[in-house]
Scaffold this motif. Structure first.
Motif, PDB file in Angstrom:
ATOM      1  N   SER A 174       0.834  -1.272  -0.056  1.00  0.00           N
ATOM      2  CA  SER A 174       0.015  -0.115  -0.002  1.00  0.00           C
ATOM      3  C   SER A 174       0.781   1.346  -0.219  1.00  0.00           C
ATOM      4  CB  SER A 174      -1.007  -0.047   1.333  1.00  0.00           C
ATOM      5  OG  SER A 174      -0.363   0.033   2.268  1.00  0.00           O
ATOM      6  N   PHE A 175       2.038   1.192   0.584  1.00  0.00           N
ATOM      7  CA  PHE A 175       2.782   2.214   0.574  1.00  0.00           C
ATOM      8  C   PHE A 175       4.039   2.343  -0.459  1.00  0.00           C
ATOM      9  CE2 PHE A 175       1.110   2.413   4.766  1.00  0.00           C
ATOM     10  CZ  PHE A 175       1.028   3.785   5.005  1.00  0.00           C
ATOM     11  N   LEU A 206      -6.217  -0.662   4.959  1.00  0.00           N
ATOM     12  CA  LEU A 206      -5.188  -0.351   3.824  1.00  0.00           C
ATOM     13  C   LEU A 206      -5.907  -0.689   2.567  1.00  0.00           C
ATOM     14  CD1 LEU A 206      -2.309  -2.112   5.723  1.00  0.00           C
ATOM     15  CD2 LEU A 206      -2.525   0.233   5.290  1.00  0.00           C
ATOM     16  N   SER A 212      -5.971   2.290  -0.351  1.00  0.00           N
ATOM     17  CA  SER A 212      -4.942   2.105  -1.353  1.00  0.00           C
ATOM     18  C   SER A 212      -5.636   1.732  -2.703  1.00  0.00           C
ATOM     19  CB  SER A 212      -4.111   0.803  -1.091  1.00  0.00           C
ATOM     20  OG  SER A 212      -3.468   1.029   0.191  1.00  0.00           O
ATOM     21  N   ASP A 213      -6.006   2.973  -3.600  1.00  0.00           N
ATOM     22  CA  ASP A 213      -6.718   2.874  -4.665  1.00  0.00           C
ATOM     23  C   ASP A 213      -5.738   2.380  -5.802  1.00  0.00           C
ATOM     24  OD1 ASP A 213      -8.978   3.916  -3.706  1.00  0.00           O
ATOM     25  OD2 ASP A 213      -8.547   5.991  -3.862  1.00  0.00           O
ATOM     26  N   SER A 214      -4.567   3.046  -5.785  1.00  0.00           N
ATOM     27  CA  SER A 214      -3.622   2.588  -7.096  1.00  0.00           C
ATOM     28  C   SER A 214      -3.169   1.040  -7.015  1.00  0.00           C
ATOM     29  CB  SER A 214      -2.515   3.521  -6.941  1.00  0.00           C
ATOM     30  OG  SER A 214      -1.743   3.431  -5.869  1.00  0.00           O
ATOM     31  N   VAL A 215      -3.138   0.847  -5.737  1.00  0.00           N
ATOM     32  CA  VAL A 215      -2.595  -0.818  -5.866  1.00  0.00           C
ATOM     33  C   VAL A 215      -3.356  -1.843  -5.065  1.00  0.00           C
ATOM     34  CG1 VAL A 215       0.123   0.061  -5.533  1.00  0.00           C
ATOM     35  CG2 VAL A 215      -1.231  -0.010  -3.396  1.00  0.00           C
ATOM     36  N   VAL A 216      -4.420  -1.338  -5.034  1.00  0.00           N
ATOM     37  CA  VAL A 216      -5.515  -2.198  -4.430  1.00  0.00           C
ATOM     38  C   VAL A 216      -5.510  -3.836  -4.939  1.00  0.00           C
ATOM     39  CG1 VAL A 216      -7.461  -1.545  -5.961  1.00  0.00           C
ATOM     40  CG2 VAL A 216      -8.036  -2.639  -3.419  1.00  0.00           C
TER      41      VAL A 216
END
Length: 323
Positions: A96-97, A156, A160-164
């Protein structure tokens, strides 16, 4: 293994597959007439995946059998004790980060392994009363830790839209894109864990009589519980760290073996490892082939296979109680 290695999305003739394997492993026969792409697919994609599936299944099943024996609870496994959710937290946090490639492909597995061990440490601290562990307290502590880490992972995922998709794919489990290094990492844990747990087979048999009776018969109860729980967690954490979370393996396989050979842990432990490897290998083969070229997450397949079987066990148990 032979069937799984022979089948795949790439349409490689079976004779060609085994010509490549035999020449590479034994050096026998003439060098196969095949493209370099075929050799890469067979030796660097299919073969390591087949071996890793067996190792992951054996580790999870062996850990599940050990947990069920020492806790005398048929529902005990890495999920019940919070190990799987702890590993999921470590993986989801890094992904997520955007830190999941800080040290290359091993970043997520290492983090998942560490947080899985952390979850067991928390469970043991919560369950410890004057240095002793009560079975019901351990299970309740595991449920609490599992719920907490599960809630954090859900948070998380929602943030975490971009890496969901990456997080969800890891949580559903997969053996895709795993090379030989993952098997080499997991194999020592499985070998050492299996050897040490086999030394506790007699103690686990005596645990079925109750902790007090086991102590009267010479078992160091608290030490045995601590060692078996730690070994089971190490096996689960190592397996989950390389494959993601794969459900029902540690639950279903030991029950299946009990139906076949009875509750003797001298047979139950090694056969759980063997049948667990077979179970995950077949599930992974189905995951690769059922919707080819699209791959189904491995955890989804094991749940589809395991849930009906577990429901059948429950119905069978209810009928026995009714009689």
């Amino acid at each position: 293994m032979i069937v799984s290695l022979s089948l795949g999305t790439a349409n490689i003739p079976i004779a060609e597959v085994w010509s490549i394997v035999l020449h590479s492993v034994t050096g026998w026969g003439a060098e196969p007439i095949s493209s370099q792409a075929y050799e890469q697919i067979v030796l660097q994609v299919r073969f390591p995946r087949v071996v890793l599936a067996i190792l992951v299944g054996a580790s999870l099943s062996l850990a599940g059998a050990a947990f069920q024996g020492v806790l005398r609870n048929p529902l005990a496994d890495s999920y019940t004790l919070g190990v799987a959710s702890g590993a999921s937290f470590g993986a989801a946090f890094l992904i997520s980060f955007g830190w999941h490639y800080v040290i290359g492909q091993w970043t997520v597995p290492i983090a998942a392994f560490i947080t899985a061990l952390l979850s067991l440490f928390i469970v043991m601290r919560l369950a410890s009363v004057n240095g002793k562990f009560k079975i019901e307290t351990i299970i309740l502590a595991g449920v609490v830790v599992q719920a907490f880490f599960g809630a954090v992972v859900s948070l998380l995922v929602s943030l975490s839209d971009s890496v969901v998709n990456e997080i969800v794919f890891w949580l559903m489990g997969s053996l895709a894109l795993r090379d030989w290094s993952f098997s080499m990492m997991l194999a020592p844990y499985l070998a050492a864990g299996a050897l040490v747990l086999m030394g506790f087979a007699r103690a686990l048999n005596l645990f079925s009589l109750g902790e007090r009776q086991a102590a009267h018969l010479g078992v160091h109860v608290e030490r045995t519980k601590r060692i078996v729980l730690i070994l089971g967690t190490l096996l689960s954490a190592a397996a989950v760290s390389v494959s993601g979370t794969i459900g029902f393996v540690g639950l279903v396989t030991p029950h299946l073996i009990r139906l076949l050979v009875g509750p003797d842990y001298r047979l139950l432990l090694p056969l759980s490892a063997i049948y667990g490897g077979i179970y995950v290998l077949w599930a992974d083969t189905m995951a690769r082939l059922l919707l080819s070229p699209t791959e189904i997450p491995l955890g989804v397949v094991t749940a589809f296979l395991g849930a009906p079987f577990f429901a059948w066990l429950l119905v069978r148990h209810k009928r026995k109680v009714a009689i």
